[in-house]
Design a protein around this motif. Sequence first.
Motif, PDB file in Angstrom:
ATOM      1  N   ARG A  76     -47.386  56.853  -4.473  1.00 42.82           N
ATOM      2  CA  ARG A  76     -48.515  55.921  -4.509  1.00 42.82           C
ATOM      3  C   ARG A  76     -48.820  55.261  -3.170  1.00 42.82           C
ATOM      4  N   LEU A  77     -48.479  55.982  -2.086  1.00 40.15           N
ATOM      5  CA  LEU A  77     -49.020  55.529  -0.804  1.00 40.15           C
ATOM      6  C   LEU A  77     -50.504  55.857  -0.789  1.00 40.15           C
ATOM      7  N   ILE A  78     -50.907  56.843  -1.580  1.00 34.86           N
ATOM      8  CA  ILE A  78     -52.320  57.153  -1.824  1.00 34.86           C
ATOM      9  C   ILE A  78     -52.508  57.152  -3.343  1.00 34.86           C
ATOM     10  N   ASP A  91     -44.864  57.231 -16.175  1.00 36.36           N
ATOM     11  CA  ASP A  91     -46.174  57.448 -15.570  1.00 36.36           C
ATOM     12  C   ASP A  91     -46.226  56.588 -14.305  1.00 36.36           C
ATOM     13  N   ALA A  92     -46.436  57.239 -13.147  1.00 36.91           N
ATOM     14  CA  ALA A  92     -46.390  56.506 -11.873  1.00 36.91           C
ATOM     15  C   ALA A  92     -47.344  55.313 -11.893  1.00 36.91           C
ATOM     16  N   GLU A  99     -41.847  49.005  -6.980  1.00 43.20           N
ATOM     17  CA  GLU A  99     -40.786  49.344  -7.932  1.00 43.20           C
ATOM     18  C   GLU A  99     -40.610  50.876  -7.991  1.00 43.20           C
ATOM     19  N   LEU A 100     -41.760  51.566  -8.061  1.00 43.66           N
ATOM     20  CA  LEU A 100     -41.745  53.037  -8.099  1.00 43.66           C
ATOM     21  C   LEU A 100     -41.004  53.604  -6.894  1.00 43.66           C
ATOM     22  N   ALA A 124     -29.886  49.771   5.901  1.00 44.80           N
ATOM     23  CA  ALA A 124     -29.617  48.714   4.913  1.00 44.80           C
ATOM     24  C   ALA A 124     -30.879  48.066   4.345  1.00 44.80           C
ATOM     25  N   GLN A 125     -32.059  48.444   4.871  1.00 38.93           N
ATOM     26  CA  GLN A 125     -33.288  47.751   4.475  1.00 38.93           C
ATOM     27  C   GLN A 125     -33.459  47.610   2.963  1.00 38.93           C
ATOM     28  N   VAL A 126     -33.385  48.729   2.281  1.00 39.42           N
ATOM     29  CA  VAL A 126     -33.678  48.675   0.843  1.00 39.42           C
ATOM     30  C   VAL A 126     -32.538  48.000   0.069  1.00 39.42           C
ATOM     31  N   PRO A 127     -31.282  48.344   0.325  1.00 40.89           N
ATOM     32  CA  PRO A 127     -30.212  47.596  -0.349  1.00 40.89           C
ATOM     33  C   PRO A 127     -30.333  46.089  -0.135  1.00 40.89           C
ATOM     34  N   LEU A 128     -30.774  45.675   1.074  1.00 39.73           N
ATOM     35  CA  LEU A 128     -30.961  44.232   1.322  1.00 39.73           C
ATOM     36  C   LEU A 128     -32.046  43.672   0.415  1.00 39.73           C
ATOM     37  N   MET A 129     -33.149  44.433   0.325  1.00 46.15           N
ATOM     38  CA  MET A 129     -34.254  43.990  -0.538  1.00 46.15           C
ATOM     39  C   MET A 129     -33.801  43.870  -1.979  1.00 46.15           C
ATOM     40  N   LEU A 130     -32.865  44.739  -2.333  1.00 46.76           N
ATOM     41  CA  LEU A 130     -32.377  44.733  -3.716  1.00 46.76           C
ATOM     42  C   LEU A 130     -31.309  43.665  -3.941  1.00 46.76           C
TER      43      LEU A 130
END
Length: 442
Positions: A76-78, A91-92, A99-100, A124-130
Amino acid sequence: MPESTAAPHTPAAPAASGDDRAGGVPIRLIEVTKRFGTTAAPAVDDLTMTIPAGEIVVFLGPSGCGKTTTMRMINRLIEPTSGRIMIGDTDAKQQRPDELRRHIGYVIQQAGLFPHMTVAQNIAQVPLMLGWPKPRIAERVDELLTLVGLDPAEYRRRYPRQLSGGQQQRVGVARALAADPPVLLMDEPFGALDPITRENLQDELLRLQRELSKTIVFVTHDVDEALKLGDRIAILDTGSTIVQYARAEEILTNPANAYVEQFIGGESSMRLLKLTRVADITPENIATARFDDSAAEVHLRLTETGAERAIVLDERDRPLHWAHPAELAAAPGTVADLAGARDDRLSTVVSADATLREAMEALLNCPEDIVPIVADGAYAGAVTLASVQGHISAIYERQKELRRRRLAAGLPPVSLTADPEDSAGSEPPEETEAAVAAGEAS
Ligand SMILES: Nc1ncnc2c1ncn2[C@@H]1O[C@H](COP(=O)(O)OP(=O)(O)OP(=O)(O)O)[C@@H](O)[C@H]1O
């Protein structure tokens, strides 16, 4: 490829259980269309396809045919103009994009790392966000660096500018895997690398995939890359129209039309040789002998069967040298009495893991017209030009037969879908394929 307008984004999924490692999830695109603006022809025109769970599917097609647009609609970048995209059972459209994307890793050309962050911070970006606890993040960073072949102690504190292109790309892959997503999207990830680094990273990706079984969508312009990496290859034309969607073997030996032929660019048989492993062919069965065998007795065995030679094996079944009838006839006692015995270890052997192309190279460079195969060092049969040729001919025959059966069943002559249950699809039922593969008469 259009420039990325979004920040490099590495989605993540909760990794606590590690369950995703068991494999990816299927992705289904259902009548998906993307139109930029109102007048232009759609960039993606009514595309329906399934990307099976745990497979690498490569999108191969000319510039501007819609590969990147198709891929970016998956995370869903587009946003699609119409149609549906299912990721597993979801369903995306029903999920928030952020979240997707936690369940979809994304790797792009030149890695797209944040230049002001260290390697560890990038991963670590995403684990930090989580909101993962710090020790768990640190552990995961080191685990991932090791997984992609970078020593954590050496690389975790470096900045992207202190890495080679290939190392940056490895970090890009590590970052995409950070929270263990079941799906990876890879948009020409190795496009900017030199051929050797590129080949190494392709090998690494295949090794990782054997371990992780993600569902991977991989975009490339490079035919050899597509053939090497793809469990299936979707050959696309303008508007992401599927011209053929099949395994490499079928694309090479049963191209859908002149467009596919042109794309593959000839040398199909040579390309098949690169795709096939020595272990896949039926090895030649050669007489074997041991040092303490009587030379006369081995000689008798060879003359009785009309064999041209025996292969002498040591106590651990490693091939030592060839023994020919004339030498055996002249040897006074045992095989050990042959001239040059023991010192004369065969220089040309081929591993069962080698490609048929490597086997051909060995055959062309050895004085005998036969090369022993070794598996874990031990003798496992032999390969000749005839056995290679026989194997390639059998592949062509199998595909010819499949094509004939598809036509007879009123189906398109080539695969256009990965989904045998899809009623619109061209794949004959599994049992038909299996029957053809087994050489069963129709
Ligand atoms: N943001 C956009 N606005 C308008 N048109 C776009 C946009 N992005 C892509 N397109 C058009 O959509 C079509 C498909 O582009 P896309 O980038 O998906 O192709 P591609 O197959 O990935 O190409 P390449 O291999 O060169 O990266 C092209 O005609 C392109 O010009």
